[in-house]
Design a protein around this motif. Sequence first.
Motif, PDB file in Angstrom:
ATOM      1  N   THR A  57       7.035  16.018 -24.890  1.00  0.00           N
ATOM      2  CA  THR A  57       5.571  15.905 -26.234  1.00  0.00           C
ATOM      3  C   THR A  57       5.588  14.402 -26.598  1.00  0.00           C
ATOM      4  O   THR A  57       4.999  14.068 -27.289  1.00  0.00           O
ATOM      5  N   GLU A  58       7.401  13.650 -26.804  1.00  0.00           N
ATOM      6  CA  GLU A  58       7.543  13.248 -27.221  1.00  0.00           C
ATOM      7  C   GLU A  58       6.798  11.589 -26.875  1.00  0.00           C
ATOM      8  O   GLU A  58       6.671  10.791 -26.623  1.00  0.00           O
ATOM      9  N   ASN A  59       7.314  11.770 -25.410  1.00  0.00           N
ATOM     10  CA  ASN A  59       6.599  10.621 -24.393  1.00  0.00           C
ATOM     11  C   ASN A  59       5.086  10.808 -24.083  1.00  0.00           C
ATOM     12  O   ASN A  59       4.311   9.333 -24.545  1.00  0.00           O
ATOM     13  N   ALA A  60       4.516  12.252 -24.788  1.00  0.00           N
ATOM     14  CA  ALA A  60       2.854  12.042 -24.423  1.00  0.00           C
ATOM     15  C   ALA A  60       2.606  11.391 -26.245  1.00  0.00           C
ATOM     16  O   ALA A  60       1.701  10.766 -25.938  1.00  0.00           O
ATOM     17  N   ARG A  66       0.776   4.092 -28.454  1.00  0.00           N
ATOM     18  CA  ARG A  66       1.053   2.491 -28.271  1.00  0.00           C
ATOM     19  C   ARG A  66      -0.495   2.972 -27.054  1.00  0.00           C
ATOM     20  O   ARG A  66      -1.007   1.520 -28.008  1.00  0.00           O
ATOM     21  N   LYS A  67      -1.352   3.248 -27.230  1.00  0.00           N
ATOM     22  CA  LYS A  67      -2.514   2.989 -26.704  1.00  0.00           C
ATOM     23  C   LYS A  67      -3.444   2.580 -28.235  1.00  0.00           C
ATOM     24  O   LYS A  67      -4.067   2.081 -27.957  1.00  0.00           O
ATOM     25  N   GLU A  73      -4.962  -4.111 -32.050  1.00  0.00           N
ATOM     26  CA  GLU A  73      -4.680  -5.137 -31.691  1.00  0.00           C
ATOM     27  C   GLU A  73      -5.208  -5.712 -31.328  1.00  0.00           C
ATOM     28  O   GLU A  73      -6.103  -6.859 -32.137  1.00  0.00           O
ATOM     29  N   ARG A  74      -6.525  -5.010 -30.695  1.00  0.00           N
ATOM     30  CA  ARG A  74      -7.938  -5.884 -29.739  1.00  0.00           C
ATOM     31  C   ARG A  74      -8.679  -6.054 -31.120  1.00  0.00           C
ATOM     32  O   ARG A  74      -9.885  -7.140 -30.905  1.00  0.00           O
ATOM     33  N   GLU A  75      -8.764  -5.097 -32.080  1.00  0.00           N
ATOM     34  CA  GLU A  75      -9.749  -4.980 -32.500  1.00  0.00           C
ATOM     35  C   GLU A  75      -9.659  -6.355 -34.043  1.00  0.00           C
ATOM     36  O   GLU A  75     -10.453  -6.836 -34.442  1.00  0.00           O
TER      37      GLU A  75
END
Length: 83
Positions: A57-60, A66-67, A73-75
């Motif tokens: 769950t933490e990994n997800a 991060r996504k 950051e792109r925006e």
Amino acid sequence: MPKPYPSEFRQRAVAPVRAGKPVTVVAPSLGISEGCLRNWVRQDRIDHDEIAGTTTTENAELKAARKRIRELEREVEILRVAG
């Protein structure tokens, strides 16, 4: 990267190992590598709070965060270039 196995398959693969069958017997019978099954068993032990580590769950959640950070950051970069 190979397509991940469904979680139901992983659970059915881990169950006999958790019950005491050796990984060296279970993995070949399912057509997966021993290393793969060992990783699944280790993650199952982490998820059941038997050993330290990051739960599934933490990994997800980390992956999603991060996504989202990359998107933001792109925006920001687009706005910086436009402004």
